[in-house]
Design a protein around this motif. Sequence first.
Motif, short mmCIF file in Angstrom:
data_model
loop_
_atom_site.label_atom_id
_atom_site.label_comp_id
_atom_site.label_asym_id
_atom_site.label_seq_id
_atom_site.Cartn_x
_atom_site.Cartn_y
_atom_site.Cartn_z
N SER A 79 103.14 89.12 88.02
CA SER A 79 103.65 90.13 87.08
C SER A 79 104.44 89.48 85.96
O SER A 79 104.33 89.87 84.79
CB SER A 79 104.53 91.15 87.80
OG SER A 79 103.78 91.81 88.80
N VAL A 80 105.23 88.46 86.30
CA VAL A 80 105.97 87.72 85.28
C VAL A 80 104.99 87.04 84.33
O VAL A 80 105.11 87.10 83.11
CB VAL A 80 106.91 86.66 85.93
CG1 VAL A 80 107.50 85.73 84.87
CG2 VAL A 80 108.02 87.34 86.71
N LEU A 81 103.97 86.42 84.92
CA LEU A 81 102.96 85.72 84.11
C LEU A 81 102.22 86.70 83.20
O LEU A 81 102.03 86.44 82.01
CB LEU A 81 101.97 85.00 85.04
CG LEU A 81 100.88 84.17 84.37
CD1 LEU A 81 101.48 83.03 83.56
CD2 LEU A 81 99.89 83.62 85.41
N GLN A 82 101.85 87.85 83.75
CA GLN A 82 101.12 88.82 82.94
C GLN A 82 101.96 89.32 81.77
O GLN A 82 101.49 89.41 80.64
CB GLN A 82 100.67 90.02 83.78
CG GLN A 82 99.73 90.91 82.98
CD GLN A 82 99.56 92.31 83.54
OE1 GLN A 82 100.18 92.67 84.54
NE2 GLN A 82 98.71 93.08 82.89
N ASN A 158 96.82 76.41 89.61
CA ASN A 158 96.89 77.80 90.07
C ASN A 158 97.17 78.77 88.92
O ASN A 158 96.58 79.84 88.85
CB ASN A 158 97.96 77.95 91.16
CG ASN A 158 97.49 77.41 92.51
OD1 ASN A 158 96.31 77.13 92.69
ND2 ASN A 158 98.40 77.27 93.44
N VAL A 159 98.06 78.38 88.00
CA VAL A 159 98.33 79.22 86.83
C VAL A 159 97.04 79.36 86.01
O VAL A 159 96.63 80.47 85.65
CB VAL A 159 99.45 78.63 85.94
CG1 VAL A 159 99.58 79.44 84.64
CG2 VAL A 159 100.78 78.61 86.68
N ALA A 160 96.40 78.23 85.76
CA ALA A 160 95.19 78.22 84.92
C ALA A 160 94.07 79.07 85.52
O ALA A 160 93.27 79.65 84.79
CB ALA A 160 94.72 76.79 84.71
N ILE A 165 95.37 84.15 82.84
CA ILE A 165 95.11 83.05 81.90
C ILE A 165 93.63 83.00 81.54
O ILE A 165 93.27 82.81 80.37
CB ILE A 165 95.55 81.70 82.52
CG1 ILE A 165 97.07 81.70 82.76
CG2 ILE A 165 95.15 80.54 81.61
CD1 ILE A 165 97.93 81.77 81.50
N GLN A 166 92.76 83.21 82.52
CA GLN A 166 91.32 83.20 82.24
C GLN A 166 90.96 84.28 81.21
O GLN A 166 90.19 84.03 80.29
CB GLN A 166 90.53 83.44 83.54
CG GLN A 166 90.70 82.33 84.58
CD GLN A 166 89.87 81.10 84.28
OE1 GLN A 166 88.72 81.22 83.88
NE2 GLN A 166 90.45 79.91 84.44
N ASP A 167 91.55 85.46 81.36
CA ASP A 167 91.29 86.55 80.42
C ASP A 167 91.84 86.22 79.03
O ASP A 167 91.24 86.55 78.01
CB ASP A 167 91.90 87.87 80.92
CG ASP A 167 91.16 88.41 82.14
OD1 ASP A 167 90.09 87.88 82.47
OD2 ASP A 167 91.68 89.36 82.77
#
Length: 204
Positions: A79-82, A158-160, A165-167
């Motif tokens: 959620s933080v990443l998004q 894992n982040v990548a 990130i893919q989107d």
Amino acid sequence: MKSLSILIDNNRKWAEQLIKKQPDFFRKLSLQQSPDYLWIGCADSRVPANEIVGLLPGELFVHRNVANIVSHTDMNCLSVLQYAIDILKVKDVIVCGHYGCGGVKAAIEDTSHGLIDNWLRSIRNIYHRNAAEFVSFSTESDKLNKLCELNVREQVLNVANTTIIQDAWARAQKVAIHGWIYDIADGLLTDLGVCIESKNDLAR
Ligand code: CO
């Protein structure tokens, strides 16, 4: 409560100092945040994200957990990443580990640490998967520090590999993921040179 009052006092002094330099600092910040970077680091008290990179409130979006793990089933981290990618549009994600990480150390110890062993299980897997890399190290601390570095690399991947990130890359949004490590013994950061900026980088 007496012992905590010092924290409130510190807070007043800290806010005063910032206002002295820039009277509208907090008013401006209260209207919006536009940090350029997302920091994913360890919860260790010796690795305070903003301080070690010299950034003020509003300049760094931060997620911290034990051993800076990015798990694809962790709704908190995702959620933080998004939010960082989709809303704040940060261009750089920094995964920062640190030498001497207690979480990484606990992951490869044979003793039980309770519930946290479940959280750290993925680091134990990194250790076993890369067993050959550890043969040449004679001391436990060298082994530990190597695993701290390998853990950062793994979490960068894992982040990548998240859908977030893919989107972002699929819609041509620029995002780079970096792997850094911090040395609590001298206060210095090292770039591990594992920058990933595209699907092509991941395929290499
Ligand atoms: Co740590």
